[in-house]
Scaffold this motif. Structure first.
Motif, PDB file in Angstrom:
ATOM      1  N   GLU A   1     -45.690 -62.778 125.757  1.00 55.45           N
ATOM      2  CA  GLU A   1     -46.364 -63.786 126.580  1.00 55.45           C
ATOM      3  C   GLU A   1     -45.695 -65.152 126.524  1.00 55.45           C
ATOM      4  O   GLU A   1     -45.431 -65.757 127.559  1.00 55.45           O
TER       5      GLU A   1
ATOM      6  N   ASP B   1     -52.987 -69.791 125.401  1.00 55.77           N
ATOM      7  CA  ASP B   1     -52.504 -68.939 126.481  1.00 55.77           C
ATOM      8  C   ASP B   1     -51.790 -69.784 127.543  1.00 55.77           C
ATOM      9  O   ASP B   1     -52.233 -70.905 127.845  1.00 55.77           O
TER      10      ASP B   1
ATOM     11  N   VAL C   1     -47.186 -70.080 134.218  1.00 57.50           N
ATOM     12  CA  VAL C   1     -46.703 -68.718 134.491  1.00 57.50           C
ATOM     13  C   VAL C   1     -45.996 -68.668 135.841  1.00 57.50           C
ATOM     14  O   VAL C   1     -44.917 -68.076 135.975  1.00 57.50           O
TER      15      VAL C   1
ATOM     16  N   ARG D   1     -52.024 -58.861 126.755  1.00 59.18           N
ATOM     17  CA  ARG D   1     -52.716 -59.045 128.026  1.00 59.18           C
ATOM     18  C   ARG D   1     -51.950 -59.930 128.994  1.00 59.18           C
ATOM     19  O   ARG D   1     -51.809 -59.597 130.184  1.00 59.18           O
ATOM     20  N   ILE D   2     -51.467 -61.074 128.513  1.00 61.31           N
ATOM     21  CA  ILE D   2     -50.808 -62.037 129.401  1.00 61.31           C
ATOM     22  C   ILE D   2     -49.595 -61.408 130.074  1.00 61.31           C
ATOM     23  O   ILE D   2     -49.407 -61.502 131.294  1.00 61.31           O
TER      24      ILE D   2
ATOM     25  N   ASN E   1     -49.717 -60.301 134.193  1.00 61.50           N
ATOM     26  CA  ASN E   1     -48.855 -61.086 135.084  1.00 61.50           C
ATOM     27  C   ASN E   1     -47.705 -60.271 135.639  1.00 61.50           C
ATOM     28  O   ASN E   1     -47.318 -60.462 136.798  1.00 61.50           O
TER      29      ASN E   1
END
Length: 207
Positions: free
Chosen positions: A90, A140, A146, A170-171, A175
């Motif tokens: 991430e 995050d 992002v 997750r990130i 994405n």
């Protein structure tokens, strides 16, 4: 897949090991990578794939989002430009920010152990993150951060053209795959990104 994240990592290693053994039987280690196009290139055709060095040069001392002001080093990624296996996390943490290298802290040590069990070294794979600068206090990454970095990640993937991508957490998973599905649902199930097989799993720091 197991509900125990450590056991799940072991299962992921076993699954990747089986896939790598199969690909090795097909002879991919040390052999040229086949082109994805099924039609022959024209005599005047020129490759448009950027090299990793060109992508890094394009990023420069990136200030495209607010993370650029607070970082020590931009963490672009490292590994083989011909890697068949690519890991995407991430964001850099404190150790990564200081050294300018991805996954060099405690989570990186776990990733190194995972690679060792696969019979691989860091030099054999490619490791990078969704965003290339450390978020403050390891929070995050925010959507605008992002969005600023994703084009460069996509160029990295296009340059390397890996056989398999493993998304860590997750990130990275949401994405890359452009989904809101929780990692608990996606982990351990094969996905696709532009024809490349993607295996989502938990981030090593979760362990």
């Amino acid at each position: 897949m197991s509900e125990n994240p450590r056991q799940e990592l072991q299962e992921l290693v076993a699954g990747l090991e089986s896939l790598l053994k199969f690909q090795r039987r097909l002879g991919w280690v040390g052999t040229p990578r086949p082109e994805k196009s099924t039609s022959p290139p024209s005599k005047d055709a020129k490759t448009t794939r950027p090299t990793l060095a060109e992508i890094r040069e394009e990023m420069g001392e990136c200030q495209r989002c607010k993370l650029g002001k607070g970082r020590t080093n931009l963490v672009f990624g490292e590994g083989s430009p011909q890697a068949r296996l690519m890991f995407i996390g991430e964001a850099p943490g404190a150790d990564e920010d200081l050294q300018g290298r991805p996954f060099v802290g405690e989570a990186g040590q776990l990733l190194n152990n995972m690679l060792h069990k696969l019979g691989l070294r860091r030099e054999d794979v490619y490791i990078t993150n969704i965003v290339k600068s450390r978020p403050p206090r390891n929070r995050d990454p925010e959507p605008d951060e992002v969005e600023a970095c994703l084009p460069f990640l996509f160029k990295q993937i296009d340059s390397i053209r890996p056989l398999v991508i493993v998304t860590l957490g997750r990130i990275a998973t949401q994405n890359l795959l452009d989904t809101k599905e929780p990692i608990t649902k996606l982990r351990g199930t094969w996905q696709k990104f532009h024809g490349i097989r993607v295996m989502p799993t938990f981030h090593p720091s979760y362990l």
